[in-house]
Design an enzyme around this catalytic site. Structure first.
Site, PDB file in Angstrom:
ATOM      1  N   LYS A  70       0.801  -1.217   0.000  1.00 25.48           N
ATOM      2  CA  LYS A  70       0.000   0.000   0.000  1.00 25.48           C
ATOM      3  C   LYS A  70       0.836   1.270   0.000  1.00 25.48           C
ATOM      4  O   LYS A  70       0.345   2.334  -0.377  1.00 25.48           O
ATOM      5  CB  LYS A  70      -0.944   0.017   1.215  1.00 25.48           C
ATOM      6  CG  LYS A  70      -2.048  -1.008   1.122  1.00 25.48           C
ATOM      7  CD  LYS A  70      -3.181  -0.675   2.073  1.00 25.48           C
ATOM      8  CE  LYS A  70      -4.311  -1.677   1.933  1.00 25.48           C
ATOM      9  NZ  LYS A  70      -5.421  -1.379   2.838  1.00 25.48           N
ATOM     10  N   LYS A 114      -8.818 -11.941  -6.585  1.00 26.41           N
ATOM     11  CA  LYS A 114      -9.803 -12.097  -5.525  1.00 26.41           C
ATOM     12  C   LYS A 114     -10.894 -11.040  -5.666  1.00 26.41           C
ATOM     13  O   LYS A 114     -10.595  -9.910  -6.024  1.00 26.41           O
ATOM     14  CB  LYS A 114      -9.082 -11.879  -4.181  1.00 26.41           C
ATOM     15  CG  LYS A 114      -9.420 -12.892  -3.132  1.00 26.41           C
ATOM     16  CD  LYS A 114      -8.614 -12.636  -1.880  1.00 26.41           C
ATOM     17  CE  LYS A 114      -9.223 -11.509  -1.073  1.00 26.41           C
ATOM     18  NZ  LYS A 114      -8.614 -11.354   0.253  1.00 26.41           N
ATOM     19  N   LYS A 119     -13.217  -4.879  -3.053  1.00 28.17           N
ATOM     20  CA  LYS A 119     -13.847  -3.600  -3.340  1.00 28.17           C
ATOM     21  C   LYS A 119     -12.986  -2.734  -4.267  1.00 28.17           C
ATOM     22  O   LYS A 119     -13.482  -1.831  -4.906  1.00 28.17           O
ATOM     23  CB  LYS A 119     -14.148  -2.847  -2.043  1.00 28.17           C
ATOM     24  CG  LYS A 119     -12.906  -2.396  -1.304  1.00 28.17           C
ATOM     25  CD  LYS A 119     -13.255  -1.656  -0.030  1.00 28.17           C
ATOM     26  CE  LYS A 119     -12.076  -1.570   0.907  1.00 28.17           C
ATOM     27  NZ  LYS A 119     -10.903  -0.830   0.402  1.00 28.17           N
TER      28      LYS A 119
END
Ligand code: TRP
Length: 346
Positions: free
Chosen positions: A127, A209, A212
């Site tokens: 991230k 996967k 969102k």
């Protein structure tokens, strides 16, 4: 079950304690439901479960933190958890920021965790890649807050997805280091990973996967999607061109995902699903999966609508949950403060 090394842990010593949390970062999707949430519900039969909507974690990425959306999303996630079967009579369900002990213990643990181990966390590295200067300290510290969440409740087991495995191992390391340095205080937790079949993939990019952060909304089925929206998403699901209904994750990720979703929502196996639909085409398989998913979600959607009509009642459930959580968390924090040598308030 081995004897509990930590004296003063509440409740029967032979019951497993489970803790898990979910971020209020948007609508719950089929991946959340069939991965994490379903095991949260099942675990209620065999363990003392504590579940939190982890809103403090949801502000660690400034670009995902919308102040106007945080409270409604928190309430909606709690509503969805209740609708999906989290039973507040058997489990403790609460909002993380309502129990101040989480933030306070996280500070104490900040002085036990090291810069090096946090910097090695794969999720942080992903991230923060290439944006060191703009990443919040909270994102870096995220796993320490997560550690506090877990060990405040003396959890033995933490049901999470594979992506959280390193965070749970870190929690165990930090708890162990604390116990070693300051005396036995915390239970050492372990991750509980779902079986591989519980991994739901994106309908448009079946090698990713379901998440969102998907590129196309059509790839993701939300638990509260209307039946015709669900049918449309499955109709446009990406498959392959060989036309054969069989499972092969490598060669046929799209068809395999459909078969696994069908197996998961009908409570059968992939073999059953192939046996039932192997003779037909992809169109028939997609229609069958869509129908099974719609049926699986129907009661959740109905229950959600009922609960959402009375948000004050959900608020009361969460207030009672926070009180029960605090009854465990406050003494744990007091022990940690004491072990570290703080002057107790008079
Ligand atoms: N980091 C977890 C996730 O993104 C959420 C979480 C926060 C959590 N605190 C936790 C999970 C404690 C398990 C236990 O999925």
């Amino acid at each position: 079950m081995t004897a509990d090394p930590v004296a003063g842990r509440p409740g029967p010593a032979d019951r497993t304690r489970v803790f898990s949390g979910m971020q209020p970062s948007g609508a719950v999707h089929l991946g959340n439901l069939l991965g994490a949430l379903r095991s949260w519900v099942v675990l209620q039969d065999e363990a003392d479960c504590t579940y939190a909507v982890v809103d403090l974690h949801a502000i660690t990425a400034p670009d995902e933190h919308d102040p106007a959306a945080l409270a409604p999303r928190t309430l909606d996630l709690a509503t969805t958890l209740l609708a999906a079967g989290i039973d507040p009579d058997r489990s403790v369900l609460f909002v993380q920021s309502h129990v101040r002990e989480h933030a306070e213990l996280a500070w104490l643990l900040n002085c036990v965790a090291t810069f090096g181990e946090l910097g090695r966390m794969p999720q942080f590295r992903d991230k923060s890649a290439g944006r060191d200067a703009s990443v919040s300290v909270g994102l870096f510290d995220y796993p320490v807050l997560q550690t506090a969440d877990i060990i405040l409740y003396h959890a033995d087991r933490v049901p999470v997805g594979e992506d959280q495995r390193h965070h749970i191992e870190l929690a165990r390391d930090i708890a162990q280091r604390f116990n070693h340095r300051f005396g036995p205080t915390f239970t050492l937790p372990r991750a509980m990973l779902p079986p591989v079949a519980a991994r739901v993939m994106d309908l448009q990019e079946p090698t990713r996967k379901m998440s969102k952060s998907t590129t196309s909304e059509r790839g993701i089925v939300h638990v509260l999607d209307a039946p015709d929206a669900i049918a449309a998403k499955f109709r446009s699901a990406v498959t392959d061109s060989d036309g054969e209904v069989r499972a092969d994750r490598e060669a046929k990720p799209g068809v395999t995902n459909l078969l696994e979703i069908l197996a998961a929502v009908t409570g059968g196996t992939v073999e059953h699903a192939v046996a039932a639909h192997g003779g037909g085409g992809y169109g028939a398989l997609k229609a069958a999966v869509a129908e099974a998913v719609v049926e699986h979600l129907r009661p959740v959607r109905a229950r959600h609508a009922e609960l959402a009509a009375d948000p004050a009642e959900v608020g009361r459930v969460l207030a009672a949950g926070a009180e029960r959580a605090r009854a465990v968390a406050a003494p744990t924090l007091a022990r940690a403060r004491d072990a570290m040598g703080f002057l107790a308030p008079a």
